[in-house]
Design a protein around this motif. Structure first.
Motif, mmCIF file in Angstrom:
data_model
loop_
_atom_site.group_PDB
_atom_site.id
_atom_site.type_symbol
_atom_site.label_atom_id
_atom_site.label_comp_id
_atom_site.label_asym_id
_atom_site.label_seq_id
_atom_site.Cartn_x
_atom_site.Cartn_y
_atom_site.Cartn_z
ATOM 1 N N PRO A 69 28.147 53.747 31.756
ATOM 2 C CA PRO A 69 29.049 53.065 32.603
ATOM 3 C C PRO A 69 29.862 52.389 31.934
ATOM 4 C CG PRO A 69 26.818 51.978 32.637
ATOM 5 C CD PRO A 69 26.563 53.344 31.660
ATOM 6 N N PHE A 70 31.183 52.231 32.447
ATOM 7 C CA PHE A 70 32.262 51.367 31.855
ATOM 8 C C PHE A 70 32.783 50.535 32.774
ATOM 9 C CE2 PHE A 70 36.965 51.461 31.056
ATOM 10 C CZ PHE A 70 36.740 50.675 29.780
ATOM 11 N N LEU A 71 33.037 50.645 33.860
ATOM 12 C CA LEU A 71 33.816 49.958 34.717
ATOM 13 C C LEU A 71 33.174 50.025 36.400
ATOM 14 C CD1 LEU A 71 36.562 48.337 34.576
ATOM 15 C CD2 LEU A 71 37.460 50.424 36.033
ATOM 16 N N ASN A 72 32.979 48.701 36.780
ATOM 17 C CA ASN A 72 32.594 48.876 38.252
ATOM 18 C C ASN A 72 33.605 48.004 39.121
ATOM 19 O OD1 ASN A 72 29.628 49.678 36.790
ATOM 20 N ND2 ASN A 72 29.788 50.232 38.890
ATOM 21 N N LEU A 73 33.760 48.173 40.567
ATOM 22 C CA LEU A 73 34.548 47.423 41.205
ATOM 23 C C LEU A 73 33.569 47.075 42.466
ATOM 24 C CD1 LEU A 73 37.361 46.199 41.937
ATOM 25 C CD2 LEU A 73 37.934 48.588 42.836
ATOM 26 N N ALA A 74 33.551 45.826 42.833
ATOM 27 C CA ALA A 74 32.977 45.473 44.105
ATOM 28 C C ALA A 74 33.362 44.472 45.052
ATOM 29 C CB ALA A 74 31.565 45.167 43.704
ATOM 30 N N SER A 75 33.211 44.734 46.354
ATOM 31 C CA SER A 75 33.592 43.570 47.236
ATOM 32 C C SER A 75 32.583 42.611 47.477
ATOM 33 C CB SER A 75 34.262 44.172 48.642
ATOM 34 O OG SER A 75 34.549 43.179 49.434
#
Length: 152
Positions: A69-75
């Motif tokens: 994993p490198f990057l995550n985006l979450a609401s």
């Protein structure tokens, strides 16, 4: 807020309308600006961007069946969260980001180790985020990861 969505598009389709535009914009910036080699998918119930096993066969040390994993985006409930592992692993990068942040927005930086929280969609520093996304290639991330997380 962990999503059960199986694809990034499904994740975005399930978002509340007040978050959808900002999240779609975030995703578009990520896809357009992450260096070649990272792949998009779902990770931990969020949009995920990772180094695939084809580039890093060892995978993630916590679970080698997963890509790195490198990057995550979450609401999340009260904010959008951008989880950038490079900020956690690279002191020079985080120092650059912290110094540059107030030059791009009037909002106060709300940040954890790798998590940047955006509560007001109107004050997201899009240009800064775009630049941040270009700063680490998959090879650079693998090198940082191995130094920081793969002890022995």
């Amino acid at each position: 807020m962990r999503s059960e969505a199986l694809t990034p598009l499904e994740y975005l389709d399930q978002l509340p309308e007040e978050r959808k535009a900002a999240m779609v914009h975030f995703r578009n910036i990520i896809v357009a600006n992450l260096p070649t080699g990272f792949e998009e998918g779902m990770g931990y119930g969020m949009l995920g961007y990772f180094v695939p096993h084809t580039l890093y066969p060892g995978g993630y040390h916590c679970n080698p069946t997963l890509p790195l994993p490198f990057l995550n985006l979450a609401s999340q409930k009260n904010f959008i969260a951008l989880y950038h592992m490079g900020l956690y692993a690279d002191a020079e990068l985080i120092n650059w980001f912290i110094e540059a942040y107030p030059k791009h927005t009037t909002a106060k930086l709300d940040m954890g180790k790798s998590c940047i929280r955006f509560k007001n969609m109107e004050t997201i520093p899009w240009e800064l985020i775009t630049e941040l996304l270009t700063k680490i290639t998959p090879d650079h991330w693998i090198s940082l990861y191995e130094k920081a997380f793969r002890k022995g």
